[in-house]
Design a protein around this motif. Structure first.
Motif, PDB file in Angstrom:
ATOM      1  N   ASP A 120      44.045  93.193  30.259  1.00 38.28           N
ATOM      2  CA  ASP A 120      42.696  93.977  30.338  1.00 38.28           C
ATOM      3  C   ASP A 120      42.946  95.240  31.181  1.00 38.28           C
ATOM      4  N   GLY A 121      44.179  95.481  31.478  1.00 39.89           N
ATOM      5  CA  GLY A 121      44.492  96.849  32.031  1.00 39.89           C
ATOM      6  C   GLY A 121      44.257  96.576  33.510  1.00 39.89           C
ATOM      7  N   LEU A 122      44.122  95.639  34.086  1.00 32.64           N
ATOM      8  CA  LEU A 122      43.884  95.728  35.530  1.00 32.64           C
ATOM      9  C   LEU A 122      45.121  94.919  36.058  1.00 32.64           C
ATOM     10  N   LEU A 123      45.359  95.183  37.514  1.00 34.88           N
ATOM     11  CA  LEU A 123      46.436  94.439  38.268  1.00 34.88           C
ATOM     12  C   LEU A 123      45.908  93.524  38.955  1.00 34.88           C
ATOM     13  N   THR A 166      61.013  84.624  28.339  1.00 36.87           N
ATOM     14  CA  THR A 166      60.747  83.470  27.896  1.00 36.87           C
ATOM     15  C   THR A 166      59.116  82.937  28.200  1.00 36.87           C
ATOM     16  N   ALA A 167      58.469  83.523  28.938  1.00 32.53           N
ATOM     17  CA  ALA A 167      56.902  83.282  29.271  1.00 32.53           C
ATOM     18  C   ALA A 167      56.200  83.478  28.094  1.00 32.53           C
ATOM     19  N   THR A 168      55.399  82.559  27.584  1.00 34.25           N
ATOM     20  CA  THR A 168      54.867  82.387  26.440  1.00 34.25           C
ATOM     21  C   THR A 168      53.643  83.420  26.509  1.00 34.25           C
ATOM     22  N   ASP A 169      53.059  83.898  27.727  1.00 25.22           N
ATOM     23  CA  ASP A 169      51.904  84.851  27.683  1.00 25.22           C
ATOM     24  C   ASP A 169      52.652  86.323  27.798  1.00 25.22           C
ATOM     25  N   HIS A 170      54.043  86.394  27.815  1.00 25.25           N
ATOM     26  CA  HIS A 170      54.319  87.822  27.915  1.00 25.25           C
ATOM     27  C   HIS A 170      53.976  88.715  26.794  1.00 25.25           C
ATOM     28  N   GLY A 171      53.284  89.962  26.966  1.00 28.30           N
ATOM     29  CA  GLY A 171      52.999  90.589  25.834  1.00 28.30           C
ATOM     30  C   GLY A 171      51.602  90.361  25.104  1.00 28.30           C
ATOM     31  N   GLN A 172      51.088  89.199  25.838  1.00 26.45           N
ATOM     32  CA  GLN A 172      49.773  88.825  25.459  1.00 26.45           C
ATOM     33  C   GLN A 172      48.770  88.887  26.621  1.00 26.45           C
ATOM     34  N   GLU A 173      48.704  87.812  27.469  1.00 30.72           N
ATOM     35  CA  GLU A 173      47.736  87.979  28.602  1.00 30.72           C
ATOM     36  C   GLU A 173      48.315  88.741  29.584  1.00 30.72           C
ATOM     37  N   VAL A 174      49.805  88.602  29.467  1.00 26.68           N
ATOM     38  CA  VAL A 174      50.399  89.573  30.601  1.00 26.68           C
ATOM     39  C   VAL A 174      51.422  90.489  29.916  1.00 26.68           C
ATOM     40  N   LEU A 175      50.981  91.883  30.168  1.00 29.67           N
ATOM     41  CA  LEU A 175      51.828  92.750  29.726  1.00 29.67           C
ATOM     42  C   LEU A 175      53.153  93.134  30.760  1.00 29.67           C
TER      43      LEU A 175
END
Ligand code: GTP
Ligand code: MN
Ligand code: MN
Ligand code: MN
Ligand code: MN
Length: 199
Positions: free
Chosen positions: A50-53, A131-140
């Motif tokens: 969401d663009g937030l830290l 390897t993180a499944t959330d990389h580029g999705q929930e976590v940028l």
């Protein structure tokens, strides 16, 4: 315990509450920026979808898993690393402001702090970006917190002027004070400066 905070047991006894657990992973380091500014500690935060830290972690369902097992599960998704979290790493918990949750059930956010070795932190950064499944999705991406002030006002102040999820910004600032990572006077200067940056 500071006022407004809940005890862990009190938080868990809330029947209609949802829970979220997040952790500040950090280590000591001798690394120097430009070979002369000691960065002293590496603290990991993340740029969220969401663009937030914020800190790594997420929703936990205490009727299905312990808070710590749930946090470890979230860390595996977001960082690609299975990190054991213990109840001793639990720092505090509090009710999230009603506006930060769209659902009607109240959210309690639990905050953990875990000290690691520098090599482990670097491994987390590597796995989080691969390897993180959330990389580029929930976590940028994971980001390190700049723990210094440069001559022309760079460093912690501009970092704190970004937008943070929930009370992640105060979780960071409180931790810097509690763990003696920043002199209180310097921190208050950085906080004051951070508020002027976008005005
Ligand atoms: P989903 O998998 O999409 O459900 O996300 P998640 O389980 O990873 O949850 P998330 O990390 O977004 O955290 C859940 C809620 O906790 C958020 O909607 C925020 O309200 C709050 N939150 C997220 N990160 C932080 C943080 O670093 N500090 C605090 N205090 N609250 C946070
Ligand atoms: Mn998650
Ligand atoms: Mn999350
Ligand atoms: Mn989740
Ligand atoms: Mn998810």
């Amino acid at each position: 315990m500071a006022s407004g905070q809940l005890s862990r047991a009190g938080a868990l006894s809330c029947s209609g509450c949802r829970h979220a657990c997040h952790v500040m992973l950090y280590c000591d380091t001798k690394t120097q920026l430009f070979g002369r500014i000691p960065i002293r500690h590496i603290i990991l935060m993340q740029m969220r979808f969401d663009g937030l830290l914020g800190f790594p972690g997420g929703y936990v369902n205490p009727s299905e898993e312990t808070l710590e097992a749930g946090l470890s599960r979230e860390l595996l998704e977001e960082l690609g690393v299975a990190l054991p979290i213990s109840a001793e790493d639990h720092v505090d918990c509090c009710h999230a402001p009603a506006s930060s949750s769209s659902s009607t059930s109240r959210l309690i956010t639990h905050f953990y702090v875990k000290k690691m070795e520098e090599e482990q932190i670097k491994e987390v950064e590597k796995e989080a970006a691969s390897t993180a499944t959330d990389h580029g999705q929930e976590v940028l991406g994971m980001v390190r917190v700049p723990l210094y002030n440069t001559k022309n006002g760079g460093g912690l102040a501009p970092f704190l002027s970004h937008s943070f999820i929930g009370n992640a910004r105060s979780q960071l600032v409180d931790s810097l004070l509690r763990l003696d990572m920043f002199a209180p006077e310097e921190l208050h200067k950085a906080l004051a400066h951070s508020l002027k940056i976008h005005t």
